[in-house]
Motif scaffolding. Sequence first.
Motif, PDB file in Angstrom:
ATOM      1  N   GLU A 124     -63.529  52.695 -45.370  1.00 31.33           N
ATOM      2  CA  GLU A 124     -62.663  53.359 -44.405  1.00 31.33           C
ATOM      3  C   GLU A 124     -63.502  54.332 -43.585  1.00 31.33           C
ATOM      4  N   HIS A 125     -63.038  54.597 -42.350  1.00 25.43           N
ATOM      5  CA  HIS A 125     -63.730  55.523 -41.447  1.00 25.43           C
ATOM      6  C   HIS A 125     -65.214  55.126 -41.293  1.00 25.43           C
ATOM      7  N   HIS A 130     -52.911  53.068 -46.073  1.00 24.62           N
ATOM      8  CA  HIS A 130     -53.405  53.000 -44.698  1.00 24.62           C
ATOM      9  C   HIS A 130     -54.829  52.444 -44.609  1.00 24.62           C
ATOM     10  N   ASN A 131     -55.255  51.727 -45.666  1.00 23.80           N
ATOM     11  CA  ASN A 131     -56.561  51.066 -45.642  1.00 23.80           C
ATOM     12  C   ASN A 131     -56.487  49.871 -46.594  1.00 23.80           C
ATOM     13  N   THR A 163     -61.697  57.908 -51.217  1.00 24.90           N
ATOM     14  CA  THR A 163     -61.052  57.104 -50.186  1.00 24.90           C
ATOM     15  C   THR A 163     -59.557  57.055 -50.400  1.00 24.90           C
ATOM     16  N   ASN A 164     -59.141  56.794 -51.618  1.00 29.87           N
ATOM     17  CA  ASN A 164     -57.724  56.780 -51.983  1.00 29.87           C
ATOM     18  C   ASN A 164     -57.528  57.597 -53.263  1.00 29.87           C
ATOM     19  N   MET A 209     -56.725  45.383 -43.224  1.00 34.07           N
ATOM     20  CA  MET A 209     -55.743  46.244 -43.874  1.00 34.07           C
ATOM     21  C   MET A 209     -54.464  45.482 -44.235  1.00 34.07           C
ATOM     22  N   LYS A 236     -57.712  51.673 -37.168  1.00 36.24           N
ATOM     23  CA  LYS A 236     -57.861  50.930 -38.417  1.00 36.24           C
ATOM     24  C   LYS A 236     -58.329  49.507 -38.145  1.00 36.24           C
ATOM     25  N   ASP A 237     -58.966  48.914 -39.149  1.00 32.15           N
ATOM     26  CA  ASP A 237     -59.278  47.486 -39.104  1.00 32.15           C
ATOM     27  C   ASP A 237     -58.003  46.760 -39.516  1.00 32.15           C
TER      28      ASP A 237
END
Length: 443
Positions: A175-176, A322-323, A53-54, A357, A352-353
């Motif tokens: 995410e996603h 970005h998350n 994710t990151n 975020m 995005k939420d």
Amino acid sequence: MNTVPLTSASDVFAWMDRALARNIKPGLERMEWALERLDHPQRRLKYIHVAGTNGKGSTAAMIDAVLREAGYPTGMFISPYVTSWRERIRFDGEPIPEESFVRWANELRPLVGEMAESGPGAPTPFEFWTLLAILYFAHEACPWFVVWETGLGGRLDSTNVVWPLVSVITTVGMEHREWLGDTVSEIAREKAGIIKAGVPVICGETSEEALSVIAETAKNKQCDLYVRDRDFAVESVSSDLDGHRFHFRNVYRRLEDLRIPLAGAHQLSNAAVAAMTLEILRQRYATVIDPEHFQEGLAKTDWPGRLEKVSNRPMILLDGAHNPDGMNALAETVRQYGDGKRIFVVAVMKDKDVRDMLRPIADLADLFVATQVGGESRSLPAEELAAELRGLSPDTETVVEPVAENAVRLARGRATEQDLITVAGSLFLVAEVRPMLVRTEEA
């Protein structure tokens, strides 16, 4: 069919807009169909496949830097880019030449037409980039290793058509969700989809919910699994916004006094994952990487836009967070630095939420400047972003400036030399404002 060759990158991008599918379409059928007709060029290459994710981009950059320092010609495929589209595909640290990009686009062009007309359907832009990277590496650059970063998830990601030497999973976060699932376990299962039978797995994720899924997949596929803080770890020596000094230990040995020029505590975890991946290449595949290669290579890692300091007075940080997990890591760093006000210049994407975020930085800011990314239809309008920020932090001043470069200028105008300005929320935002900031600092 149009047979006039594409002659420039601009030609290629214009053709891509016309010929490629516009929506995300998870699945490997189009990639497998295309690669079969290309005689499986992916089989010519040795991959280090990186998902997460990151942290996957930073981890990939560290692996690449050490391999090149050790003398191995190395390719790297990443997404997204920060300063130039050519960064997506690199060989020995250099972006793909435009003439090579155009050459392989012309090679793929008739195949794309065939896919759309009589095959499984037109490829997506990311599938096209993936196919082009494979052709460039297999037939032109011919690297010894390819550091191969996933785009979205893992199991159904277009990069998941290779059989790697090592599978790497950095972190697992929310995410996603529309593509990967609504729980950490579901998302972990998608990331674990890159694991191949018998291929060693390096895992930077330590949460039980995600790790149990990854461990189960590794066991079922008879893979050796190496987990951070169990089989390998880092010991911090010193940290600041110019990077970290640390020691590294693993099941094989200990390496002293390593350094990375990347800020943020999360980069220590990424460095641990990168170093363990390199150790597996040493132990399993007779790759010669000496301690000085680790030291020199890690110290040369260049990864712009990830907690990158581009100015000192006032201090300005660029971060592509970005998350929620990325923003938590950013917030942890920002709390440690700056003697004055904290000013955030923020833009986010519509998909995005936004509240989840932005929540980690809501109580940190003395001033928010809400902006948006120019030319990016997915960017949330600055006025809507400002409303979200005011809802999260009603006592914090929030101003609107839709033009990103002007938003940074506004923030600088409101800052003293002791203040900290952080530009965050999207790599698209970082890519838009970074050239201006770098030019200003160099002038």
